[in-house]
Design a protein around this motif. Structure first.
Motif, PDB file in Angstrom:
ATOM      1  N   UNK A  13      49.132  62.081  13.265  1.00 10.79           N
ATOM      2  CA  UNK A  13      49.463  61.904  14.285  1.00 10.79           C
ATOM      3  C   UNK A  13      49.645  61.966  15.407  1.00 10.79           C
ATOM      4  N   UNK A  49      45.153  52.807   5.980  1.00 15.19           N
ATOM      5  CA  UNK A  49      46.504  52.146   6.482  1.00 15.19           C
ATOM      6  C   UNK A  49      46.715  53.430   6.684  1.00 15.19           C
ATOM      7  N   UNK A 103      54.789  61.366  14.495  1.00 13.93           N
ATOM      8  CA  UNK A 103      54.984  60.938  15.554  1.00 13.93           C
ATOM      9  C   UNK A 103      56.419  60.294  15.886  1.00 13.93           C
ATOM     10  N   UNK A 143      46.162  56.196   8.604  1.00 13.23           N
ATOM     11  CA  UNK A 143      45.914  56.407   9.876  1.00 13.23           C
ATOM     12  C   UNK A 143      46.536  55.345  11.055  1.00 13.23           C
ATOM     13  N   UNK A 144      46.537  54.560  10.362  1.00 15.62           N
ATOM     14  CA  UNK A 144      46.299  53.604  11.797  1.00 15.62           C
ATOM     15  C   UNK A 144      47.821  53.209  11.895  1.00 15.62           C
ATOM     16  N   UNK A 145      48.811  53.553  10.412  1.00 12.41           N
ATOM     17  CA  UNK A 145      50.302  54.045  10.801  1.00 12.41           C
ATOM     18  C   UNK A 145      50.919  54.791  11.371  1.00 12.41           C
ATOM     19  N   UNK A 146      49.740  55.684  11.590  1.00  9.23           N
ATOM     20  CA  UNK A 146      49.578  57.157  12.677  1.00  9.23           C
ATOM     21  C   UNK A 146      49.592  57.409  13.845  1.00  9.23           C
ATOM     22  N   UNK A 147      49.326  55.415  14.181  1.00  7.58           N
ATOM     23  CA  UNK A 147      48.795  55.415  15.490  1.00  7.58           C
ATOM     24  C   UNK A 147      47.270  55.416  16.060  1.00  7.58           C
ATOM     25  N   UNK A 148      46.471  55.476  15.025  1.00  6.49           N
ATOM     26  CA  UNK A 148      45.074  56.115  15.172  1.00  6.49           C
ATOM     27  C   UNK A 148      44.269  54.560  15.586  1.00  6.49           C
ATOM     28  N   UNK A 149      43.523  54.421  16.493  1.00  7.36           N
ATOM     29  CA  UNK A 149      42.856  52.946  16.844  1.00  7.36           C
ATOM     30  C   UNK A 149      41.974  53.565  15.746  1.00  7.36           C
ATOM     31  N   UNK A 191      38.868  55.596  16.586  1.00  9.18           N
ATOM     32  CA  UNK A 191      39.708  56.637  16.061  1.00  9.18           C
ATOM     33  C   UNK A 191      39.488  57.113  14.136  1.00  9.18           C
ATOM     34  N   UNK A 208      50.920  45.646   8.021  1.00  8.82           N
ATOM     35  CA  UNK A 208      49.301  45.293   7.306  1.00  8.82           C
ATOM     36  C   UNK A 208      48.976  44.438   6.844  1.00  8.82           C
ATOM     37  N   UNK A 263      49.553  47.392  13.712  1.00  9.84           N
ATOM     38  CA  UNK A 263      49.859  48.018  13.250  1.00  9.84           C
ATOM     39  C   UNK A 263      50.404  49.808  13.836  1.00  9.84           C
ATOM     40  N   UNK A 264      49.327  50.008  14.856  1.00  7.87           N
ATOM     41  CA  UNK A 264      49.396  51.260  15.821  1.00  7.87           C
ATOM     42  C   UNK A 264      50.478  51.257  16.827  1.00  7.87           C
ATOM     43  N   UNK A 280      56.131  52.080  14.002  1.00  6.75           N
ATOM     44  CA  UNK A 280      56.684  52.975  13.003  1.00  6.75           C
ATOM     45  C   UNK A 280      55.547  53.448  11.384  1.00  6.75           C
ATOM     46  N   UNK A 281      56.449  54.233  10.272  1.00  5.58           N
ATOM     47  CA  UNK A 281      55.629  55.317   9.861  1.00  5.58           C
ATOM     48  C   UNK A 281      55.688  54.380   8.721  1.00  5.58           C
ATOM     49  N   UNK A 282      54.583  54.574   7.463  1.00  7.97           N
ATOM     50  CA  UNK A 282      55.046  54.687   5.823  1.00  7.97           C
ATOM     51  C   UNK A 282      54.607  55.465   5.195  1.00  7.97           C
ATOM     52  N   UNK A 338      46.797  61.476  17.781  1.00  4.26           N
ATOM     53  CA  UNK A 338      46.492  60.913  18.157  1.00  4.26           C
ATOM     54  C   UNK A 338      46.936  59.737  19.667  1.00  4.26           C
ATOM     55  N   UNK A 395      55.280  46.969   8.263  1.00  2.00           N
ATOM     56  CA  UNK A 395      54.467  47.770   9.014  1.00  2.00           C
ATOM     57  C   UNK A 395      52.869  47.026   9.574  1.00  2.00           C
TER      58      UNK A 395
END
Lengths: 551, 354
Positions: B99, A173, B150, A175-181, A184, B52, B72-73, B77-79, B102, B50
């Motif tokens: 980030x 999660x 990011x 990673x997802x929040x940091x923009x990863x697909x 990725x 999620x 989410x991506x 946002x950051x969490x 990515x 977020x």
């Protein structure tokens, strides 16, 4: 106190006489052709392009088999790890079935499914009115790869899915929040974290494919001989024992190297990653797409078991209909073979040898486990490694070692059924240690002390405290020992006398004789063996000690 | 014009509603504190924002754009999770730059930004440390730098300092608030610790059982808590329910005079009676010029270093009093009879809506 410690001497004598001594005999045999130069057989082997070719072939067939095994195992591991669905427990148990099946049964399953008279070919020939079987993969590498993958994918599933299920979902999660697909995230986060589990399970699968005997012998034919098959042929057909010894030593070096890598990665998997309880990690939400996917997955798994279904189907079908012809045929010795024994004798042999193997493995394994369970006992690490050594020695090498070690007085055991049981127990007792040890380490010391304070003698303490607590682990260990003995093929083939023929050996003998009736009877005998082993393992799944996947 | 608008969202799991009909807003650059006991739905609300989790109903929009169904991506946002979830197989640089990588930024740019961020969180020179080599506080800083890298449009914190000891937590709070304010990033800060909420947040949203019970700045909340629960969440000691009657407000411990005429007209209305425990004085006997005396019995005494909390049973209720060192009341024991003087300026009456 000292007396209690002395009990380890029993297993040590057993290990020295029945394992280290034959091992020494192999080494001596491999050197004694030319005692002055010493490495004669080795230089002969390594100078011979045939044997170099066998080494190379063994390595690359194991590599390809492992890649296929991982490719099949990973998606299944993912589904078991990250999804909840009805019937998951049953499906998980079903997916382990191939691994516990005797190699000879797996090989027969593939013949029943994809052989010239197999289920697939006869169905296709019926549907499309063909004159010749369209699928021709017996005696090809393809069927060997498939059989190895079928046999070993559940190792990947078991080890990787347990690890994956406990992997902290916040990492993905994050990673997802940091923009990863999603891709990725898998490549950069999930996969590297799973790597120790994947590598250690893949190394195990590789080791099994590397020492594969029954599958290669039955499905491949002699042009695809692995080191194991080559050792067998040198021993049983060509009687070049010094070359067999050298080849066995070379193979053992490889196997111990794999086991070393396995141990390294397994330890790495345990230390670095923070794991969380699995309830927190699996997903309950499901869309229609996912439901369809899961249904497809269940069918996929059932299709994966198709060699075993095919085995039953072919065993029961004869001349266009279904009957017990092949089963009843087992009772007649039409060709008048010297090796023939009635199926009742053969099954009785297998069952009583398995029972004896179970008893010896239980005693040896439990004593060793007790000795190793004491924390900080001097030399426990060395002893652990020593007693695990038989795991790294293939069955054919074991049989070969017995042949050359126990052929003269005072240890001339060639004519005794005992030699078979001892060989089986050497393969089986490490499993007993591995299942009893965790249970023993988890047992509070205070329990025994409390019993002692209450006036129980050591014997009574063992009977009333230890035994009930350990009963499940002991049951698991004995079921494994039973299954190992029932399915053991490589060592038995070298050691067995006609009067002591076991089921796997009988199947192989039937298969080596020409004629459709013999194949039919081999299929019939294989399905009986499959049922006996499966029955044992239904017990294991029901009485499992927690979720220990220690193997 | 708020930049984040959460409108009437609800989310249920198999065991019932985790978040029910929640609305909240955040201004650009504001730090919103989400305060509530554990299990009140704060974390679920954060996960909904977020992306999620998907809400059952209601909508969330950011900067005028609705976020319904957005991954989410893609939200930008950051969490920062409670357990931080640092990638254990990467070093500090690997974590902080994740980030940025990515986003496929140029290598020089990534390196520059990582260096800058390690400076911001005071971890210059720690780039090649492994995650397991870091102390608890250092891990928090890495997680913060990783979330900031990011340049998130909204940064969310899920009790990130919960596992730290008090001293470290307080110094990190000050530091993190300063960093957030300097960058000017809009933030939501979830905590069950009211001191942390006061220290970190510009405005506070109090949640209970999946719903928002009151929102506002700390001052607004203190001035007019809308319920007993809010008053207790704010850490007020003496919170009682009372009823407006003709001579004054009736409460479990006695009647208090009403000095606000507007309040006096609402006879029968429910009010919160808030009594400042620092301004109550205890006498061994009789009243004084400061106000009427209430007769009671000492229920319990708790020493906190210098000061003590004296709980006195009066009528059907209890009153907590702060006793300073040197006060004669320090010698009291449970069961002693005392008189308590509650001066008018120690009493606050807040009219409840219903």
């Amino acid at each position: 106190m000292t007396a209690r410690r002395l009990i380890i001497i029993g297993p040590l004598v057993y290990l020295t006489v029945f394992f280290l001594y034959p091992l020494g005999a192999i080494l001596a045999k491999s050197l004694d052709a030319d005692p002055f130069i010493g490495f004669g057989p080795f230089s002969r082997l390594l100078g011979d392009s045939y044997y170099l070719g066998r080494i190379w072939f063994t390595i690359w067939q194991a590599t390809v088999s492992t890649m296929l095994t991982v490719a099949i195992g990973l998606p299944v591991a993912y589904l078991f790890a990250k999804h909840e669905f009805p019937g998951k427990t049953v499906l998980k148990a079903v997916s382990t079935v191939p691994f516990i099946m005797p190699t000879i049964v797996v090989a027969m399953g593939f013949i029943a499914l994809a052989g010239p008279q197999g289920l697939l070919n006869s169905a296709l020939m019926d549907i499309f009115s063909l004159d010749n079987p369209p699928i021709r993969i017996t005696n090809t590498l393809t069927i060997i790869f498939l059989a190895h993958a079928f046999y070993n994918y559940s190792i990947i599933v078991r080890i990787v899915s347990t690890f994956w299920a406990n992997l902290n979902p916040r990492l993905e999660e994050s990673a997802a929040m940091l923009g990863a697909r999603r891709f990725d995230t898998f490549i950069y986060v999930t996969l590297p974290l799973l790597l120790p589990a994947i590598v250690s399970s893949a190394v195990l699968a590789f080791a099994f494919a590397f020492t594969s005997f029954g599958v290669v012998l039955v499905l491949g034919g002699s042009q695809f001989a692995t080191l194991e098959v080559a050792t067998y042929e040198l021993t049983a057909k060509l009687f070049r024992l010094e070359l067999a010894g050298a080849l066995a030593i070379i193979q053992m070096l490889f196997t111990y190297a794999f086991l070393l890598v396995y141990t390294r990665f397994q330890a790495g998997a345990a230390v670095r990653v923070d794991l969380v309880p699995r309830e927190a990690t699996s997903s309950h939400k499901r869309g229609t797409g996912q439901t369809l996917f899961l249904i497809a997955f269940v069918f996929g798994l059932l299709a994966m078991l198709s060699p075993l279904w095919a085995l039953f189907e072919r065993a029961l079908s004869s001349g266009g209909g279904y009957s017990f012809t092949h089963f009843t045929g087992l009772f007649s010795n039409e060709s008048g073979s010297y090796f023939y024994r009635s199926p009742v004798t053969v099954i009785w042999n297998s069952v009583r040898f398995a029972a004896a193997t179970m008893a010896i493995s239980l005693v040896v394994g439990t004593i060793v486990a007790y000795f190793l369970a004491r924390p900080r006992r001097h030399g426990a690490g060395v002893l652990d490694a020593l007693f695990m050594m038989p795991l790294g020695v293939s069955a054919v090498i074991m049989g070969f070692g017995f042949l050359i070690a126990f052929n003269r007085d005072p240890l001339d055991l060639r004519a005794s059924w005992f030699i078979l049981v001892i060989a089986h127990s050497l393969i089986a007792y490490p499993f007993v240690i591995r299942s009893v040890l965790p249970a023993l380490r988890g047992m509070p010391v205070q329990l025994r002390e409390a019993a002692a304070v209450l006036g129980a003698s050591p014997t009574k303490t063992f009977l009333h405290i230890d035994l009930p607590i350990l009963s499940r682990a002991l049951l698991v260990g004995s079921t494994f020992a039973f299954a190992v003995s029932m399915g053991e093929f490589g060592a038995s083939l070298l050691l067995v006398r006609p009067e002591f023929t076991t089921m796997p050996v009988a199947i192989f003998r039937l298969l080596s004789q020409p004629g459709a009736a013999n194949i039919g009877q081999a299929l019939a005998m294989s399905s009986i063996l499959m049922v006996i082993v499966a029955a044992g393992f239904i017990a294991i799944e029901r009485f499992r000690y927690k979720d220990m996947g220690g193997f | 014009m708020p930049i984040l608008e959460v409108s009437n969202i609800s989310k249920s799991f198999s065991d019932g509603y985790a978040v029910y009909d929640v609305s909240l807003t955040a201004e650009r650059g504001e730090i919103v504190g989400l305060l509530g006991p554990s299990g009140c739905g704060k974390t679920t609300l954060l996960r909904l924002v977020a992306g999620l989790e998907q809400p059952d109903s209601g909508s969330i929009s950011f900067d005028g754009v609705t976020l319904d169904g957005m991954a989410p991506k893609d939200r930008g946002f950051g969490l920062m999770f409670q357990d931080l979830a640092l990638f254990p197989h990467m070093d500090v640089i690997g974590n902080v730059s994740f980030g940025l990588r990515m986003q496929h930024l140029a290598k020089d740019e990534v390196r520059q930004r990582v260096d800058d961020l390690l400076g911001v969180v005071d971890l210059t020179g720690y780039g090649h440390r492994k995650v397991h080599e870091l102390s608890g506080g250092e891990r928090q800083r890495v997680a913060l730098a990783r979330s900031l890298a990011p340049k998130p449009k909204l940064l969310m914190f899920d009790e990130p300092f919960g596992s730290l000891d008090r001293g470290l937590r307080e110094s990190l709070q000050t530091e993190v608030r300063a960093i957030l304010k300097e960058i000017g990033v809009t933030s939501i800060y979830v905590t069950h610790d009211r001191d942390e909420a006061f220290a970190m947040a510009d405005s506070i949203v109090i949640m209970d059982k999946g719903s928002v019970v009151q929102a506002g700045t700390a001052q607004e909340l203190f001035k007019a808590p809308r319920s007993e629960l809010v008053a207790r969440s704010l850490g007020l000691k003496n919170v009682m329910l009372g009823t407006v009657a003709t001579p004054g407000v009736e409460s479990p411990i006695g009647v208090f005079p009403i000095d606000d005429p507007a309040l006096g007209n609402n006879v029968g209305a429910r009010v919160l009676v808030l009594i400042d425990d620092r301004q109550v004085s205890i006498k061994q006997q009789g009243g004084s010029a400061e106000g009427p005396a209430l007769e009671g019995i000492v229920d319990s005494i708790q020493f906190h270093g210098g000061e003590s909390d004296l709980v006195i049973r009066i009528g059907e209720g209890k009153l907590s009093c702060l006793v300073r060192p040197g006060d004669v009341s320090m010698a009291l024991a449970a069961g002693d009879s005392v008189s308590v003087v509650v001066p008018p300026h120690a009493v606050r009456l807040v009219l409840l809506d219903r």
